[in-house]
Design a protein around this motif. Structure first.
Motif, PDB file in Angstrom:
ATOM      1  N   PRO A   9      26.874  41.754  36.815  1.00  0.00           N
ATOM      2  CA  PRO A   9      26.191  43.019  36.784  1.00  0.00           C
ATOM      3  C   PRO A   9      25.052  42.911  37.949  1.00  0.00           C
ATOM      4  N   THR A  10      24.677  41.900  38.191  1.00  0.00           N
ATOM      5  CA  THR A  10      23.610  41.553  39.215  1.00  0.00           C
ATOM      6  C   THR A  10      24.043  41.855  40.696  1.00  0.00           C
ATOM      7  N   GLN A  11      25.282  41.319  40.827  1.00  0.00           N
ATOM      8  CA  GLN A  11      25.919  41.356  42.106  1.00  0.00           C
ATOM      9  C   GLN A  11      26.173  42.841  42.277  1.00  0.00           C
ATOM     10  N   LEU A  12      26.815  43.592  41.159  1.00  0.00           N
ATOM     11  CA  LEU A  12      27.138  44.975  41.374  1.00  0.00           C
ATOM     12  C   LEU A  12      25.840  45.781  41.820  1.00  0.00           C
ATOM     13  N   GLU A  13      25.039  45.317  41.163  1.00  0.00           N
ATOM     14  CA  GLU A  13      23.550  46.274  41.324  1.00  0.00           C
ATOM     15  C   GLU A  13      23.230  46.089  42.841  1.00  0.00           C
ATOM     16  N   MET A  14      23.348  44.786  43.352  1.00  0.00           N
ATOM     17  CA  MET A  14      23.034  44.526  44.866  1.00  0.00           C
ATOM     18  C   MET A  14      23.746  45.326  45.654  1.00  0.00           C
ATOM     19  N   SER A  28      36.850  21.069  36.866  1.00  0.00           N
ATOM     20  CA  SER A  28      37.603  22.013  37.436  1.00  0.00           C
ATOM     21  C   SER A  28      37.065  23.237  36.970  1.00  0.00           C
ATOM     22  N   SER A  29      36.845  24.081  38.148  1.00  0.00           N
ATOM     23  CA  SER A  29      36.436  25.618  37.921  1.00  0.00           C
ATOM     24  C   SER A  29      37.728  26.345  37.587  1.00  0.00           C
ATOM     25  N   PHE A  30      37.436  27.807  37.263  1.00  0.00           N
ATOM     26  CA  PHE A  30      38.539  28.560  37.345  1.00  0.00           C
ATOM     27  C   PHE A  30      38.675  29.118  38.753  1.00  0.00           C
ATOM     28  N   PRO A  31      39.953  28.954  39.210  1.00  0.00           N
ATOM     29  CA  PRO A  31      40.120  29.409  40.566  1.00  0.00           C
ATOM     30  C   PRO A  31      40.728  31.034  40.671  1.00  0.00           C
ATOM     31  N   PHE A  32      39.663  31.797  39.855  1.00  0.00           N
ATOM     32  CA  PHE A  32      39.849  33.194  39.849  1.00  0.00           C
ATOM     33  C   PHE A  32      39.124  33.892  41.196  1.00  0.00           C
ATOM     34  N   LYS A  33      39.694  35.031  41.589  1.00  0.00           N
ATOM     35  CA  LYS A  33      38.968  35.940  42.633  1.00  0.00           C
ATOM     36  C   LYS A  33      37.602  36.332  41.950  1.00  0.00           C
ATOM     37  N   ASN A  34      36.630  35.965  42.488  1.00  0.00           N
ATOM     38  CA  ASN A  34      35.371  36.085  41.880  1.00  0.00           C
ATOM     39  C   ASN A  34      35.220  37.719  42.269  1.00  0.00           C
ATOM     40  N   MET A  35      35.562  38.236  43.402  1.00  0.00           N
ATOM     41  CA  MET A  35      35.492  39.649  43.672  1.00  0.00           C
ATOM     42  C   MET A  35      36.057  40.059  44.632  1.00  0.00           C
ATOM     43  N   THR A  36      36.767  41.079  44.789  1.00  0.00           N
ATOM     44  CA  THR A  36      37.815  41.826  45.805  1.00  0.00           C
ATOM     45  C   THR A  36      37.009  43.098  46.126  1.00  0.00           C
ATOM     46  N   VAL A  37      36.940  43.145  47.717  1.00  0.00           N
ATOM     47  CA  VAL A  37      36.549  44.631  48.166  1.00  0.00           C
ATOM     48  C   VAL A  37      37.635  45.351  48.731  1.00  0.00           C
ATOM     49  N   SER A  38      37.740  46.586  48.329  1.00  0.00           N
ATOM     50  CA  SER A  38      38.871  47.518  48.992  1.00  0.00           C
ATOM     51  C   SER A  38      38.320  48.883  49.350  1.00  0.00           C
ATOM     52  N   TYR A  39      38.665  49.588  50.011  1.00  0.00           N
ATOM     53  CA  TYR A  39      38.185  51.079  50.320  1.00  0.00           C
ATOM     54  C   TYR A  39      39.405  52.030  50.386  1.00  0.00           C
ATOM     55  N   PHE A  40      39.130  53.346  49.973  1.00  0.00           N
ATOM     56  CA  PHE A  40      40.070  54.454  50.230  1.00  0.00           C
ATOM     57  C   PHE A  40      39.458  55.243  51.159  1.00  0.00           C
ATOM     58  N   PRO A  41      40.288  55.274  52.257  1.00  0.00           N
ATOM     59  CA  PRO A  41      39.490  56.449  53.331  1.00  0.00           C
ATOM     60  C   PRO A  41      39.760  57.769  53.100  1.00  0.00           C
ATOM     61  N   LYS A  63      38.598  37.937  30.156  1.00  0.00           N
ATOM     62  CA  LYS A  63      37.923  39.194  29.815  1.00  0.00           C
ATOM     63  C   LYS A  63      38.440  40.194  30.843  1.00  0.00           C
ATOM     64  N   LYS A  64      38.443  41.454  30.831  1.00  0.00           N
ATOM     65  CA  LYS A  64      39.045  42.272  31.787  1.00  0.00           C
ATOM     66  C   LYS A  64      37.964  42.400  32.917  1.00  0.00           C
ATOM     67  N   PRO A  65      38.353  42.168  34.140  1.00  0.00           N
ATOM     68  CA  PRO A  65      37.310  42.304  35.088  1.00  0.00           C
ATOM     69  C   PRO A  65      36.833  43.852  35.392  1.00  0.00           C
ATOM     70  N   PRO A  66      35.589  43.915  35.627  1.00  0.00           N
ATOM     71  CA  PRO A  66      34.984  45.349  35.778  1.00  0.00           C
ATOM     72  C   PRO A  66      35.581  45.843  37.394  1.00  0.00           C
ATOM     73  N   ILE A  67      35.954  47.203  37.032  1.00  0.00           N
ATOM     74  CA  ILE A  67      36.497  47.847  38.306  1.00  0.00           C
ATOM     75  C   ILE A  67      35.119  49.112  38.545  1.00  0.00           C
ATOM     76  N   THR A  68      34.300  48.838  39.760  1.00  0.00           N
ATOM     77  CA  THR A  68      33.341  49.677  40.105  1.00  0.00           C
ATOM     78  C   THR A  68      33.651  50.410  41.310  1.00  0.00           C
ATOM     79  N   ASN A  69      33.361  51.769  41.565  1.00  0.00           N
ATOM     80  CA  ASN A  69      33.671  52.452  42.835  1.00  0.00           C
ATOM     81  C   ASN A  69      32.571  53.031  43.056  1.00  0.00           C
ATOM     82  N   TYR A  70      32.169  53.047  44.256  1.00  0.00           N
ATOM     83  CA  TYR A  70      31.126  53.386  45.130  1.00  0.00           C
ATOM     84  C   TYR A  70      31.474  54.739  46.073  1.00  0.00           C
TER      85      TYR A  70
END
Length: 621
Positions: free
Chosen positions: A318-323, A293-306, A211-218
């Protein structure tokens, strides 16, 4: 008859009491059982094979004890109207009580509990042991099947299938029990070298996890995106991902502007930068069991745009994004600021008082000089008049001539006999000297809550000079090279770290440093006839003040840093200088005094924004 009625009545009462006592606890327990609530429903995925037998939905009602498993499977084959073949290694007994169970489910239960597996070729069911991979279920049953993967890594899906699905004994009828999946990295595809059941199983897994990973901007408004992303990586993520590892990131986040560079998660060690964006950290989830064996995917990446003031999260539930959203809302607040006026005043006062009595007597037979070793113009300038028992005079060059500004720098000194009439000279020198100095620094700065501010008003100076010869080979000449040691801590430097409280007070840690040149030391250099600066001595006045509390608009004065010195010297003619009253005419006195004081005045004014002022007014109303 009456006794029989009594017995029936007693029996009825007992049954009613048992019924009541049995029902009450059940109802009570049901009312008090806590309800497990979750914002996300629990999902399950059927990993059973899609192999279908005939009459699969017909019902089975069967009760057997220690029955031969081959006979039970023959009955199921008869009910399905299919042929059946058993491999040589099929054996065992089974005990069952099945009521209204579908034929497909009953077959799967018996095969699984007996550690068997089956395949279907046409109208024939083939049954083997679960660990038997040597039997082919028919010509063309095993194919090379290509399954595309869109978003995730095909290699990760293949590793999961081989270790967690196809390597498990009897996980599902018709599914291989050994690794059968490899990949085509060029097109991110799975290559399945197995049966159609294996392909259908892989397709189920892909549909669930590809599935396509969600991209969320704050958007962040008051703190820098780098600081907020750093807080999320270092503080928030470890709180809800205990079995995770964060990679990448930086040792510090000073400003968060696009010019900053951090060590990111890329293989080269440099941070990834796209359009001014920075990858700060990525989170890897680890498997909790060694045999899975679990999926060795990146569970989450954090970037910033100054450049646009944004924090970007890729992945996460969704719960982690809400947090993360709540965390940003709670911490993206204005930092209080204050306007600070600093006045640094250095007052210096020095003076000297000198009273000299100089006596000189010169004649051909005797010369007398009571001038404290100083030759004056009245004594012939640069001449001395000693008594010559033989000879008439000579001259020499004074030590240090041309290299110092001391009293010995007199050029040629001539020694000769006095040839004129005898003379007695008395010279009085009375001098009072006063010097006053004032150094003022008056910077005005904005200070931010919790951020260190530095006021640096220092200057450079030469601390040390070293000279040496540079020989020129073949020319017979040489050059002099001088090395200068430059330092930069001469002057005033103030370091301030404030805490601006909501009650109208500013608490500060203050560290003022004030250095001035106290003196310089010279030594004979390696070059003949020259002297080198060996060291520069500094006079320091430093303070370290913690938790100084000042009310908004008031002035704090830090004073009392006074340094005062006094030096007094007396020179006199022996015996005559000790006589009462008239001894003062044969004595010379000198007094030197110096006094220095530094005063620091701090006046903070808390800045109230227009929005904050409006909120305060509304609260007052």
């Amino acid at each position: 008859m009456k006794n029989k009625i009594k017995k029936n009545l007693v029996t009825s009462l007992m049954l009613i009491s048992f019924a009541l006592t049995g029902i009450s606890p059940a109802v009570y327990a049901q009312d008090d059982t806590p309800v497990i609530r979750s914002s996300q429903p629990i999902k399950s995925m059927d990993i059973n094979s899609d192999l279908q037998i005939k009459n699969a939905d017909s019902l089975v009602n069967l009760s057997l004890r220690d029955a031969d498993v081959m006979q039970v499977l023959r009955m199921f084959a008869d009910q399905a109207g299919m042929n059946i073949i058993f491999a040589q290694n099929v054996s065992g007994k089974v005990t069952m009580d099945l009521v209204n169970v579908t034929l497909q489910k009953a077959l799967a239960l018996v095969v699984t509990t007996s550690k068997l597996k089956y395949g279907i070729q046409g109208n024939t069911m083939i049954v083997t042991s679960a660990d038997d991979d040597n039997i082919d279920y028919g010509a063309g049953a095993k194919d090379i099947i290509i399954v595309p993967v869109k978003y995730v890594s095909a290699a990760s899906i293949a590793d999961f299938l081989n270790k967690s699905i196809f390597s498990k004994t009897s996980i599902s009828p018709g599914v291989s029990s050994k690794p059968v999946v490899t990949t085509n990295p060029a097109n991110n595809e799975l290559i399945i070298m197995g049966t159609q059941s294996d392909a259908l199983m892989a397709q189920k897994i892909i549909e669930q996890f590809d599935k396509k990973p969600p991209i969320t901007n704050y958007k962040v408004n008051h703190v820098t995106p780098a600081e907020m992303a750093g807080l999320i990586c270092s503080t928030l993520i470890p709180s809800f991902m205990s079995n995770s590892g964060a990679t990448g990131g930086a040792a510090g986040v000073p400003t968060g502007f696009a010019s900053d560079t951090f060590g990111g998660g890329s293989s080269g060690g440099d941070s990834l930068s796209i359009g001014g964006g920075k990858l700060l950290c990525s989170v890897d989830q680890k498997a909790s069991a060694d045999d899975l064996s679990s999926f060795p995917f990146k569970n989450m990446t954090v970037s910033y745009f100054p450049t646009i003031g944004m924090v970007q999260i890729i992945g996460g539930s969704p719960t982690q994004l809400e947090m993360i959203k709540d965390y940003i809302a709670a911490n993206d607040i204005k930092s209080p600021q204050a306007y600070l006026e600093v006045q640094i005043i250095s007052l210096s006062e020095s003076g000297s008082k000198t009273f000299d009595n100089t006596w000189q007597y010169m004649s051909k037979s005797i010369s007398f000089n009571a001038s404290n070793g100083i030759r004056t113009a009245s004594s012939g300038g640069g001449q001395n008049y000693p008594i010559f028992f033989a000879g008439h005079g000579f001259s020499e060059q004074a030590k240090g001539s041309g290299q110092s500004t001391s009293k010995e720098d007199l050029g040629d000194i001539k020694y000769s006999q006095w040839s004129q009439s005898p003379q007695l000279i008395w010279t009085i020198n009375y001098l009072v000297e006063n010097n006053k100095g004032r150094v003022l620094a008056n910077p005005r700065i904005l200070i931010t809550n919790g951020q260190q501010s530095v006021i640096d008003l220092t200057s450079d100076y030469v601390a040390k000079v070293t000279s040496q010869y540079l020989d020129s080979t073949g020319t017979g000449s040489s050059q002099v090279q001088k090395d200068y040691d430059i330092q930069s801590d001469n002057g005033i430097k103030v370091t301030i770290t404030p805490f601006i409280s909501p009650d109208g007070y500013v608490t500060m840690d203050i560290n003022p440093d004030y250095s001035t040149i106290a003196g310089q030391l010279y030594t004979d250099g390696k070059v003949e006839g020259q002297r080198d600066l060996a060291a520069t001595l500094l006079q320091r006045r430093n303070l370290t003040l913690k938790g100084i509390r000042i009310k908004d608009g008031e002035t704090l004065i830090i004073g009392g840093m006074i340094q005062e010195t006094e030096t007094k010297s007396v020179s006199k003619i022996p015996f005559l200088g000790d006589l009462p009253f008239i001894g003062m005419f044969f004595r010379s006195t000198g007094t030197q005094r110096s006094k220095e004081e530094m005063v620091i005045m701090l006046t903070p004014q808390i800045i109230v924004d227009t929005e904050d002022a409006a909120e305060i007014t509304d609260l007052d109303l």
